[in-house]
Design a protein around this motif. Sequence first.
Motif, PDB file in Angstrom:
ATOM      1  N   MET A  98      28.580  18.261  32.523  1.00  0.00           N
ATOM      2  CA  MET A  98      29.035  17.369  33.580  1.00  0.00           C
ATOM      3  C   MET A  98      29.919  16.271  33.003  1.00  0.00           C
ATOM      4  N   ASN A  99      31.037  15.991  33.679  1.00  0.00           N
ATOM      5  CA  ASN A  99      31.937  14.917  33.283  1.00  0.00           C
ATOM      6  C   ASN A  99      31.833  13.809  34.326  1.00  0.00           C
ATOM      7  N   LEU A 100      31.350  12.633  33.896  1.00  0.00           N
ATOM      8  CA  LEU A 100      31.096  11.548  34.845  1.00  0.00           C
ATOM      9  C   LEU A 100      32.374  11.088  35.538  1.00  0.00           C
ATOM     10  N   ARG A 101      33.473  11.011  34.796  1.00  0.00           N
ATOM     11  CA  ARG A 101      34.727  10.527  35.386  1.00  0.00           C
ATOM     12  C   ARG A 101      35.202  11.461  36.498  1.00  0.00           C
ATOM     13  N   ARG A 102      35.110  12.764  36.265  1.00  0.00           N
ATOM     14  CA  ARG A 102      35.538  13.724  37.281  1.00  0.00           C
ATOM     15  C   ARG A 102      34.597  13.715  38.481  1.00  0.00           C
ATOM     16  N   THR A 103      33.318  13.554  38.190  1.00  0.00           N
ATOM     17  CA  THR A 103      32.346  13.488  39.286  1.00  0.00           C
ATOM     18  C   THR A 103      32.618  12.291  40.189  1.00  0.00           C
ATOM     19  N   LEU A 104      32.858  11.130  39.587  1.00  0.00           N
ATOM     20  CA  LEU A 104      33.125   9.927  40.371  1.00  0.00           C
ATOM     21  C   LEU A 104      34.448  10.033  41.121  1.00  0.00           C
ATOM     22  N   ALA A 105      35.438  10.700  40.504  1.00  0.00           N
ATOM     23  CA  ALA A 105      36.714  10.904  41.200  1.00  0.00           C
ATOM     24  C   ALA A 105      36.523  11.769  42.441  1.00  0.00           C
ATOM     25  N   THR A 106      35.674  12.789  42.325  1.00  0.00           N
ATOM     26  CA  THR A 106      35.364  13.633  43.487  1.00  0.00           C
ATOM     27  C   THR A 106      34.662  12.820  44.565  1.00  0.00           C
ATOM     28  N   ALA A 107      33.715  11.969  44.161  1.00  0.00           N
ATOM     29  CA  ALA A 107      32.999  11.135  45.131  1.00  0.00           C
ATOM     30  C   ALA A 107      33.964  10.203  45.863  1.00  0.00           C
ATOM     31  N   ARG A 108      34.914   9.617  45.135  1.00  0.00           N
ATOM     32  CA  ARG A 108      35.894   8.731  45.776  1.00  0.00           C
ATOM     33  C   ARG A 108      36.762   9.494  46.767  1.00  0.00           C
ATOM     34  N   ARG A 109      37.143  10.712  46.391  1.00  0.00           N
ATOM     35  CA  ARG A 109      37.966  11.516  47.301  1.00  0.00           C
ATOM     36  C   ARG A 109      37.221  11.843  48.588  1.00  0.00           C
ATOM     37  N   VAL A 110      35.953  12.214  48.471  1.00  0.00           N
ATOM     38  CA  VAL A 110      35.159  12.560  49.653  1.00  0.00           C
ATOM     39  C   VAL A 110      34.950  11.328  50.529  1.00  0.00           C
ATOM     40  N   LEU A 111      34.669  10.190  49.914  1.00  0.00           N
ATOM     41  CA  LEU A 111      34.490   8.957  50.693  1.00  0.00           C
ATOM     42  C   LEU A 111      35.781   8.570  51.410  1.00  0.00           C
ATOM     43  N   ALA A 112      36.927   8.775  50.753  1.00  0.00           N
ATOM     44  CA  ALA A 112      38.204   8.474  51.402  1.00  0.00           C
ATOM     45  C   ALA A 112      38.419   9.379  52.609  1.00  0.00           C
ATOM     46  N   GLN A 113      38.049  10.642  52.476  1.00  0.00           N
ATOM     47  CA  GLN A 113      38.168  11.560  53.612  1.00  0.00           C
ATOM     48  C   GLN A 113      37.261  11.135  54.759  1.00  0.00           C
ATOM     49  N   LEU A 114      36.051  10.739  54.440  1.00  0.00           N
ATOM     50  CA  LEU A 114      35.120  10.305  55.486  1.00  0.00           C
ATOM     51  C   LEU A 114      35.615   9.035  56.173  1.00  0.00           C
ATOM     52  N   ARG A 115      36.215   8.144  55.396  1.00  0.00           N
ATOM     53  CA  ARG A 115      36.696   6.883  55.968  1.00  0.00           C
ATOM     54  C   ARG A 115      37.772   7.125  57.018  1.00  0.00           C
ATOM     55  N   HIS A 116      38.531   8.204  56.855  1.00  0.00           N
ATOM     56  CA  HIS A 116      39.589   8.522  57.807  1.00  0.00           C
ATOM     57  C   HIS A 116      39.145   9.558  58.845  1.00  0.00           C
ATOM     58  N   ASP A 117      37.856   9.784  58.939  1.00  0.00           N
ATOM     59  CA  ASP A 117      37.314  10.752  59.910  1.00  0.00           C
ATOM     60  C   ASP A 117      36.217  10.067  60.718  1.00  0.00           C
ATOM     61  N   PRO A 118      36.583   9.256  61.719  1.00  0.00           N
ATOM     62  CA  PRO A 118      35.581   8.488  62.463  1.00  0.00           C
ATOM     63  C   PRO A 118      34.580   9.349  63.215  1.00  0.00           C
ATOM     64  N   ARG A 119      34.995  10.537  63.642  1.00  0.00           N
ATOM     65  CA  ARG A 119      34.049  11.396  64.366  1.00  0.00           C
ATOM     66  C   ARG A 119      32.912  11.863  63.469  1.00  0.00           C
ATOM     67  N   THR A 120      33.248  12.230  62.222  1.00  0.00           N
ATOM     68  CA  THR A 120      32.196  12.646  61.291  1.00  0.00           C
ATOM     69  C   THR A 120      31.299  11.467  60.935  1.00  0.00           C
ATOM     70  N   LEU A 121      31.883  10.289  60.727  1.00  0.00           N
ATOM     71  CA  LEU A 121      31.078   9.104  60.437  1.00  0.00           C
ATOM     72  C   LEU A 121      30.138   8.790  61.589  1.00  0.00           C
ATOM     73  N   ALA A 122      30.631   8.927  62.818  1.00  0.00           N
ATOM     74  CA  ALA A 122      29.765   8.692  63.978  1.00  0.00           C
ATOM     75  C   ALA A 122      28.632   9.709  64.024  1.00  0.00           C
ATOM     76  N   MET A 123      28.964  10.960  63.680  1.00  0.00           N
ATOM     77  CA  MET A 123      27.934  12.004  63.629  1.00  0.00           C
ATOM     78  C   MET A 123      26.850  11.646  62.620  1.00  0.00           C
ATOM     79  N   LEU A 124      27.258  11.134  61.470  1.00  0.00           N
ATOM     80  CA  LEU A 124      26.307  10.837  60.400  1.00  0.00           C
ATOM     81  C   LEU A 124      25.508   9.567  60.662  1.00  0.00           C
TER      82      LEU A 124
END
Length: 245
Positions: A1-27
């Motif tokens: 496991m590479n921590l830097r790549r893992t955190l980069a993936t987490a940031r990408r997913v959070l950015a996608q969620l931030r721009h998807d209000p319907r999914t955020l409302a679902m969650l």
Amino acid sequence: MNLRRTLATARRVLAQLRHDPRTLAMLLVVPCLLLTLLRYMFDGQSRVFDQVGGALLGIFPLLVMFLVTSVAMLRERTSGTLERLLTMPLGKLDLLLGYAIAFGLVALVQAALASALTLGLLGLDIQGPTWLVFAVAVGDGLLGMALGLLVSAFAETEFQAVQFLPAVILPQLLLCGLFVPRDAMAPVLRWVSDVLPLSYAVDAMDHLSTGPDVTGDLVRDLAVIGGCVLLALTLGAATLRRRTA
């Protein structure tokens, strides 16, 4: 496991969620709405709400997290995003752990909102420590996330991903002790329920609903939930395909 790549993936997913209000409302909103609906279904029967409210405080977030994460990971495959990512020095475990971190942060917010609403405005009577109720709710959300990531590897379309909800979650819901005490089930059903992770999620909330002490059974339930999360993520990394055939 590479921590830097893992955190980069987490940031990408959070950015996608931030721009998807319907999914955020679902969650974040849907579990709160379901718990509110449950409370007013038993309006004037607070004792019944106290009996089932704790268990459903963990079950509703698990259901929503399972559905969202299974579809989200499938979209990575069907869109070709996953194949492109895995051509770079990004391992499957890095990817899944990045998803786990991102949705784990969402699970923290989800559990905080649902717990504050249920224990505060809706008046759920819980004997155990509030922080442990919150911890179990977070664990249940993480369990739903991990199971969703695992089953997404076996779906070809979003419709198939949704079909895993009744196939994987509903049998656990029936056997977890919410409707019939597990001790009163036929032996074979009790044996099956003993290996289903949702049984331990419900048991943990039941312990907190009925007693203030941190017992060995409660610690065991939390350990099983955590172990199932790790096992599901490991199996998900082993079975994840680059793309949908």
